[in-house]
Design an enzyme around this catalytic site. Structure first.
Site, PDB file in Angstrom:
ATOM      1  N   CYS A 161       5.522 -17.521  -1.147  1.00 38.62           N
ATOM      2  CA  CYS A 161       5.022 -16.906  -2.374  1.00 38.62           C
ATOM      3  C   CYS A 161       5.904 -17.288  -3.572  1.00 38.62           C
ATOM      4  CB  CYS A 161       4.899 -15.393  -2.191  1.00 38.62           C
ATOM      5  SG  CYS A 161       3.861 -14.586  -3.434  1.00 38.62           S
ATOM      6  N   HIS A 206       1.751 -14.835   2.862  1.00 38.63           N
ATOM      7  CA  HIS A 206       2.900 -14.183   3.500  1.00 38.63           C
ATOM      8  C   HIS A 206       2.792 -14.260   5.026  1.00 38.63           C
ATOM      9  CE1 HIS A 206       4.873 -12.280  -0.005  1.00 38.63           C
ATOM     10  NE2 HIS A 206       3.657 -12.369  -0.527  1.00 38.63           N
ATOM     11  N   GLU A 228       4.991 -13.419   7.120  1.00 35.56           N
ATOM     12  CA  GLU A 228       5.787 -12.372   7.765  1.00 35.56           C
ATOM     13  C   GLU A 228       5.004 -11.097   8.057  1.00 35.56           C
ATOM     14  OE1 GLU A 228       6.758 -11.924   3.290  1.00 35.56           O
ATOM     15  OE2 GLU A 228       5.973 -13.411   4.689  1.00 35.56           O
ATOM     16  N   ASP A 235      20.026   5.987  16.200  1.00 34.78           N
ATOM     17  CA  ASP A 235      21.090   5.117  15.716  1.00 34.78           C
ATOM     18  C   ASP A 235      22.475   5.611  16.113  1.00 34.78           C
ATOM     19  OD1 ASP A 235      19.025   3.691  14.561  1.00 34.78           O
ATOM     20  OD2 ASP A 235      19.268   4.597  12.594  1.00 34.78           O
ATOM     21  N   SER A 236      22.764   6.881  15.839  1.00 40.95           N
ATOM     22  CA  SER A 236      24.099   7.389  16.174  1.00 40.95           C
ATOM     23  C   SER A 236      24.292   7.466  17.687  1.00 40.95           C
ATOM     24  CB  SER A 236      24.340   8.755  15.532  1.00 40.95           C
ATOM     25  OG  SER A 236      23.506   9.752  16.091  1.00 40.95           O
TER      26      SER A 236
END
Length: 530
Positions: free
Chosen positions: A84, A179, A181, A237-238
């Site tokens: 793009c 695009h 992606e 995550d933690s």
């Protein structure tokens, strides 16, 4: 060091998807701001960089003051893919022409591939009667390339965009106006994999077993014999960060689990059981319900609630960390999207929708060094890592839960009574989603939704139970499906399932007499209500 791809970001909302698609191909990728200098690019190449991808942007490539691609990108000898805005910048800086388009393209488009290029050869979603290979893609542009740079050939076109793709294969330069992606571009994943593997020559050496070995060695080298503390929330995550660090340094890690009174039903017990009984991790469990609830009394504004919860978490964590005299490191479950968003905020290229609840202010306050073992990983990679480390799948794959917890799922003022009602209603909803299977896919509706939860509405409605009139609270159910959480559709849950959830909540949670289902998509709505 892993083979890698450099992604230069010019402000696209979907740049992170480029990195994710590249990593799905088994190739490590990093995102950096598009205005890095030539020296940075040359240094990356000297360290073995295999290729460069230029992202899209909301900006116009031909406007004065628009961000330019570093000149070194085009003379260091590695393949380059422009997407793009990246295509327009490539064309403009290499001698082509970019113009404003009278026919702007936003959304689905059909692209015809031209010639035989390494990037598109053999890729097609359907073939026309004339034998032309066509691609179903996603467009989002107002400008377009109107004249090819010297040495380039036409690679793709649409009815309204005669130059929708171009290539100079002698230099390894490729560019597309669409695009690849996003999931709407059907062959996009294959295109990006072809670019990084066939054109850039990457072998696909990015995998989780190797990452664990490298991360463990890196943590041991970084920390040595020092003590580490980590704020354990019970979130993915933690939890994964704790498991990884514990794998590396064992009892040198102490986790602090702060219960602010806004967790899901039995969540505190589950976290303690998983980490202390099953994994042997040292945990300090702090029940700070009274402190948090006291500070939230009378506060209705969602942003104010988020900031209060974040501030109080810092205060509680700081008190507990001060008792661990030997700690020199603060560990956090920072993941790659957090790193990218923080960088965007610092450069002024990002817009804040909601403040994030984290412990970002703690390192300076506590004079601790920062340890972020997940900062290179996307969420799906974090989940994969968690499973590889032995965390229970129900913990690793459970739906996202905001840092402020139920504090932002109770509209308006947070009260202990409201939290108790919501906790029980939410647990019923999740239990029913886990138990209900979709016959077509064989998956549960919990697996088929990306995020699901109940929201407490501080309004009362009239109802009838038995022979009596009731005047009680309302709960809204929210369930969405999404690939990336940037956009989301409401989940089409079966009516019998919704009826069962509603019936159970109204009958089992005294104080609620009405249940509604949220059918808003993102955008315009956000996933969370606050």
């Amino acid at each position: 060091m892993h083979q890698r791809i450099l992604i230069l970001d010019y402000g696209s909302q979907v740049t992170q998807l480029i990195a994710r698609r590249v990593r799905e191909a088994g190739v490590y990728s990093e995102i950096h701001a598009g205005d890095v200098d030539d020296a940075f690019v040359r240094d990356q190449v000297a360290q073995g960089l295999k290729g460069i991808i230029l992202s899209g942007s909301h900006a116009s490539a031909y406007e004065e003051g628009s961000m330019r691609v570093p000149a070194a990108v085009f003379d260091v000898g590695v393949p380059v893919l422009g997407i793009c805005y990246g295509m327009q910048s490539m064309a403009q800086q290499l001698g082509g022409t970019v113009s404003f388009s009278d026919h702007r393209e936003f959304g689905y488009a059909e692209v015809r591939a031209h010639g035989h290029t390494k990037l598109l050869d053999g890729l097609a979603d359907f073939t026309t009667d004339e034998g032309h290979g066509m691609l179903k893609v996603w467009m989002s542009h107002g400008d377009k390339v109107t004249e090819l740079p010297p040495g380039f050939k036409l690679m793709a076109s649409t009815a309204s965009c005669p130059i929708a793709g171009m290539a100079d294969e002698s230099r390894g330069f490729y560019a597309v106006q669409f695009h690849p992606e996003v999931t709407h571009t059907v062959q996009g994943k294959a295109m990006l994999a072809r670019f990084v593997k066939d054109i850039c020559g990457c072998e696909g050496d990015w995998n989780m077993p190797d990452y664990i070995s490298e991360a463990v060695a890196r943590i041991r080298e970084q920390v040595g014999s020092d003590e580490v503390i980590l704020g354990l929330s019970g979130g993915v995550d933690s939890s994964v960060a704790a498991a990884l660090i514990h794998r590396a340094i064992g009892d040198q890690l102490t986790c602090v689990f702060v219960d602010h009174g806004l967790l899901r039903l039995d969540e505190g017990k589950q976290v303690m059981q998983t980490f202390t009984e099953n994994m042997g991790v040292k945990i300090v469990h702090v029940d700070a319900t009274s402190q948090f609830m006291g500070k939230l009394t009378g506060v209705a504004d969602p942003e104010a609630k988020r900031k209060i919860i974040g501030r109080e978490f810092v205060e509680v964590f700081q008190d507990e960390a001060g008792k661990l005299q030997g700690a020199k490191w603060l560990a956090q479950g920072t993941i790659y999207p957090d790193v990218i968003e923080s960088a965007g905020a610092k450069t002024g290229k990002a817009t804040s929708i909601k403040s994030h609840h984290n412990v970002g202010g703690l390192p300076d306050t506590l004079n601790l060094q920062l340890l972020e073992p997940l900062r290179e990983l996307f969420k799906d990679e974090v989940r994969e890592l968690g499973v590889a480390l032995g965390l229970p799948p129900q913990m690793v794959y459970r739906h996202p839960f905001p840092g402020p917890g139920l504090g932002v799922r109770i509209l308006g003022e947070v009260k202990h009574e409201y939290a108790e009602l919501l906790r029980r209603a939410d647990a019923i909803f999740i239990e029913e989603l886990r138990n209900a299977k979709d016959p077509a896919s064989g998956l549960t509706w919990y697996e088929l939704t990306s995020q699901a939860f109940a929201v407490f509405l501080p309004v009362k409605s009239v109802g009838v139970m038995g022979d009596g009139r009731t005047y009680e609270y309302v709960v809204a159910l929210r369930a969405v499906q999404t690939f990336d959480f940037m956009t989301a559709d409401w989940a089409p849950l079966p009516h019998p399932l919704l009826a069962r959830v509603s019936s159970r909540i109204i009958n089992e949670v005294r104080g609620i007499n009405r249940v509604v289902y949220d059918v808003s998509s993102k955008p315009p709505a956000t996933i969370e209500w606050e």
